[in-house]
Design an enzyme around this catalytic site. Sequence first.
Site, PDB file in Angstrom:
ATOM      1  N   GLU A 127       0.851  -1.193   0.000  1.00  0.00           N
ATOM      2  CA  GLU A 127       0.000   0.000   0.000  1.00  0.00           C
ATOM      3  C   GLU A 127       0.887   1.244   0.000  1.00  0.00           C
ATOM      4  O   GLU A 127       1.946   1.280   0.645  1.00  0.00           O
ATOM      5  CB  GLU A 127      -0.866  -0.022   1.259  1.00  0.00           C
ATOM      6  CG  GLU A 127      -1.673   1.248   1.524  1.00  0.00           C
ATOM      7  CD  GLU A 127      -2.303   1.254   2.905  1.00  0.00           C
ATOM      8  OE1 GLU A 127      -3.373   1.871   3.049  1.00  0.00           O
ATOM      9  OE2 GLU A 127      -1.733   0.661   3.848  1.00  0.00           O
ATOM     10  N   LYS A 167      -9.482   1.571  -1.986  1.00  0.00           N
ATOM     11  CA  LYS A 167      -9.700   1.097  -0.618  1.00  0.00           C
ATOM     12  C   LYS A 167     -11.055   1.539  -0.081  1.00  0.00           C
ATOM     13  O   LYS A 167     -11.407   2.717  -0.120  1.00  0.00           O
ATOM     14  CB  LYS A 167      -8.577   1.613   0.276  1.00  0.00           C
ATOM     15  CG  LYS A 167      -8.584   1.089   1.701  1.00  0.00           C
ATOM     16  CD  LYS A 167      -7.328   1.590   2.425  1.00  0.00           C
ATOM     17  CE  LYS A 167      -7.230   1.099   3.846  1.00  0.00           C
ATOM     18  NZ  LYS A 167      -5.984   1.583   4.497  1.00  0.00           N
ATOM     19  N   CYS A 174      -4.802  -3.060   3.089  1.00  0.00           N
ATOM     20  CA  CYS A 174      -4.576  -2.840   4.514  1.00  0.00           C
ATOM     21  C   CYS A 174      -5.786  -3.190   5.379  1.00  0.00           C
ATOM     22  O   CYS A 174      -6.105  -4.352   5.573  1.00  0.00           O
ATOM     23  CB  CYS A 174      -4.107  -1.410   4.741  1.00  0.00           C
ATOM     24  SG  CYS A 174      -3.320  -1.157   6.358  1.00  0.00           S
TER      25      CYS A 174
END
Length: 311
Positions: A47, A124, A169
């Site tokens: 990320e 995300k 994440c």
Amino acid sequence: MSRIVTVAAAQLGPIQKADSRESVVARMIALMEQAKAKGATFIVYPELALTTFFPRWYHENRAEADHWFEATMPSPATQPLFDKAKALGMAMSFGYAELTPDGHHFNTSILVDKTGKIVGKYRKIHLPGHVDYDTSRSHQHLEKRYFEPGDLGWPVWEFEGGLMGMAICNDRRWPETYRVMGLQGVEMVVLGFNTPSVNAQRGDEKIEDRMFHHRLSCQSGAYQNATWVVAVAKAGDEDGHHCMGGTLIVDPNGKIVGEIDHEDDGILVHACDLDATIFGKETIFDFKRHRRVEHYGLITERVGVGAPLGK
């Protein structure tokens, strides 16, 4: 006949605020060359691979953080990475901060095929942290200030001879992430992360607990959806802020088949047999036979906890 994808999980050590994009790309290229020498055909980076984890820094005017974002991809700074991947015949995935032409900000990952073409994009969805400066925290985690929740869902792509999905994440902690991709038959989930080694709101939750939750999330997602999971860290001390490592690869039975045990630049290479996903998908996690969606309504009807249904 087995379908083997030889993956390199390419961990990056710390990136400081002063480090240039060009210097980071040079490190990524060096890892790619190592991966190629070890037989990898697909390399996965973390990320926000091009920069420090900038959401730890507060700007009253959020536009002052825009210099961390990429307005084009590839950009002049990242073009050498794409060129090297094409020259080596290497597919890749990496994360970056995306600024769209119409002014939207996303925490983004992409899939790039062996010709250097971007063939998949994920933004995300599960943004952790907070919006405003919080004096009660030991450190700031301002993803909700600098990013918008992703708007592309969790697509799955035909990629490298299999079905590939992406997450980023905090997404790995949410079972819905894996299940939405699992319902598309996903065979490998690749995800990058930058995880602080201490919980900002609970100081006694240190790296051992953080690593436990990290492994648990990746292993359960892999097992419950009969998929490979490749999780890649950015790790080490960034300008006095420590991120844990924990780069690992999990097989479709939920077993960790490899893990990097340091916080520097490094690669973990594993030959992943996508056919190893078949048994789980056709037995205990045969969704078509076993799922009972008539009882799952609360999952999409409620955002937060509500009243119990029992009398």
